[in-house]
Design a protein around this motif. Structure first.
Motif, mmCIF file in Angstrom:
data_model
loop_
_atom_site.group_PDB
_atom_site.id
_atom_site.type_symbol
_atom_site.label_atom_id
_atom_site.label_comp_id
_atom_site.label_asym_id
_atom_site.label_seq_id
_atom_site.Cartn_x
_atom_site.Cartn_y
_atom_site.Cartn_z
ATOM 1 N N ARG A 198 29.873 -48.528 50.939
ATOM 2 C CA ARG A 198 30.141 -49.769 50.223
ATOM 3 C C ARG A 198 31.280 -50.460 50.954
ATOM 4 O O ARG A 198 32.383 -49.917 51.045
ATOM 5 C CB ARG A 198 30.491 -49.478 48.766
ATOM 6 N N PHE A 199 31.009 -51.638 51.494
ATOM 7 C CA PHE A 199 31.986 -52.269 52.396
ATOM 8 C C PHE A 199 33.345 -52.473 51.721
ATOM 9 O O PHE A 199 34.385 -52.371 52.351
ATOM 10 C CB PHE A 199 31.440 -53.592 52.958
ATOM 11 N N GLU A 200 33.320 -52.696 50.373
ATOM 12 C CA GLU A 200 34.603 -52.960 49.705
ATOM 13 C C GLU A 200 35.467 -51.706 49.612
ATOM 14 O O GLU A 200 36.657 -51.786 49.309
ATOM 15 C CB GLU A 200 34.377 -53.590 48.326
ATOM 16 N N ASP A 201 34.862 -50.516 49.894
ATOM 17 C CA ASP A 201 35.662 -49.282 49.924
ATOM 18 C C ASP A 201 36.433 -49.149 51.232
ATOM 19 O O ASP A 201 37.405 -48.391 51.311
ATOM 20 C CB ASP A 201 34.746 -48.048 49.778
ATOM 21 N N VAL A 202 35.974 -49.843 52.270
ATOM 22 C CA VAL A 202 36.612 -49.651 53.592
ATOM 23 C C VAL A 202 37.191 -50.949 54.171
ATOM 24 O O VAL A 202 37.841 -50.918 55.217
ATOM 25 C CB VAL A 202 35.614 -49.030 54.607
ATOM 26 N N VAL A 203 36.957 -52.062 53.521
ATOM 27 C CA VAL A 203 37.530 -53.328 54.011
ATOM 28 C C VAL A 203 38.494 -53.855 52.960
ATOM 29 O O VAL A 203 38.110 -54.109 51.816
ATOM 30 C CB VAL A 203 36.430 -54.398 54.268
ATOM 31 N N HIS A 204 39.750 -54.005 53.366
ATOM 32 C CA HIS A 204 40.776 -54.488 52.437
ATOM 33 C C HIS A 204 41.582 -55.587 53.103
ATOM 34 O O HIS A 204 41.697 -55.625 54.324
ATOM 35 C CB HIS A 204 41.723 -53.338 52.046
ATOM 36 N N GLU A 205 42.140 -56.446 52.277
ATOM 37 C CA GLU A 205 43.113 -57.440 52.769
ATOM 38 C C GLU A 205 42.541 -58.368 53.835
ATOM 39 O O GLU A 205 43.247 -58.756 54.775
ATOM 40 C CB GLU A 205 44.369 -56.729 53.327
#
Ligand code: NAP
Length: 308
Positions: A198-205
């Protein structure tokens, strides 16, 4: 001239080869002898009637926004082009590209990148212009910023990745397992396999998200943004409630034809900083097959119809 036209909304089979009168250029218009035309998802959405509420077709209609070819004739008032010039253009939603000749306003036509043949050049206009405008004119992406690009292997996404890298941004792209190595070739700093992670688990900020998918992908994208960031969707208007909740800006953007964008993009291409990706080349009369492939949602780069 030969053209692939539709006389009603329907499946790919409504695309039919016809003989029709060659159009004549009016004031400030050029007539382009089309060598190649590329296929955009808008083409099959328009053909199927999915977008008729905001863009009703007048039948018979000739689809096709992207062309590369040679100037055949210029209308009164045209100053920048002459017969024989090699050009490319996004004709916009009106289309007209699936044909041996297409008329375009001089203002939206640009010189073809000299290092590309017509098939490669036809892959550029709508995808390239949309990526350019969304990243630089809307999101104001700057060097050093972090950008998440969805469908990074697609017609818009592959250019967005390359433009953002050329700008000096940190680029994260999403694609399926099959396209992970391809994203690395394109230059992403990080490739996310949406089938496994899930991209939102590894892409932040992230400073910027370019949403080319909509729906659940769009909603989850808010979590990847930093406060003050921006989500630009080219598919559907994002939720303003979520934008407020996450402290970001979020908007829908529809691109428009631009010869100045095409000229900038041609410079990057001719400097070797951006390449074009053509997955499939088909003859014009196989437009129905091209639509089926585009409609599958998994084209890498572009499908191009070879006209001449
Ligand atoms: N508003 C505008 O001005 C504008 C302009 C151009 C396009 N658009 C719209 O923007 C969308 C994208 O256009 P396009 O030309 O880039 O389409 P496209 O070339 O058909 O996109 C295909 C790509 O989507 C990827 N993909 C499919 N599902 C995905 C998912 N869940 N997550 C990440 N990637 C996924 C596929 O990669 P995999 O095979 O690896 O899954 C494939 O490479 C379309 O809906 C189009 O109509 C709008």
């Amino acid at each position: 001239m030969k053209a692939m036209r539709i006389h009603q909304y329907g499946g790919p089979e409504v695309l039919a080869q016809v003989e029709m009168q060659r159009p004549a250029p009016g004031v400030n218009e050029v007539l382009i002898k089309v060598h190649a035309a590329s296929v955009n998802p808008f083409d099959w959405k328009a053909r199927a009637g999915y977008v008729k509420e905001f863009f009703p077709l007048t039948f018979p209609a000739t689809l096709g926004s992207d062309v590369s070819g040679t100037v055949e004739e210029v209308g009164p008032g045209v100053a920048r082009f002459k017969r024989g010039d090699e050009v490319y253009a996004s004709l916009g939603l009106e289309g007209g590209g699936y044909a041996e000749y297409a008329v375009a306003k001089e203002a939206i036509v640009a010189e073809k990148p000299g290092t590309l043949d017509h098939v490669q050049a036809a892959a550029v206009p709508t995808g390239g212009i949309t990526a350019w405008q969304a990243l630089f004119e809307v999101a104001q992406l700057r060097a050093g910023q972090k950008v998440l690009i969805h469908a990074a292997a697609g017609g818009v996404g592959n250019f967005a990745v390359q433009f953002a890298k050329a700008k000096g941004a940190y680029v994260i792209g999403t694609a399926s397992s099959r396209n992970q190595a391809f994203l690395v070739e394109l230059g992403v700093d990080k490739a996310v396999d949406y089938q496994k992670t899930r991209f939102e688990d590894v892409v932040h900020e992230a400073d910027v998200v370019l949403d080319t998918i909509g729906g659940d992908t769009q909603e989850r994208s808010f979590k990847a943004l930093k406060k003050g960031g921006i989500l630009v969707s080219i598919v559907q208007p994002p939720s303003q409630e979520l934008a407020t909740k996450y402290g970001v800006r979020a908007l829908f953007y529809g691109g428009h034809p631009s010869s100045s964008n095409l000229a900038e993009i041609a410079k990057l291409i001719d400097a070797g900083k951006v390449k074009t990706v053509v997955e499939t080349v088909l003859p014009l009369e196989e437009a129905p097959r091209a639509h089926e492939l585009s409609q599958s949602g998994h084209v890498r780069g572009k499908i191009v119809l070879k006209v001449a």
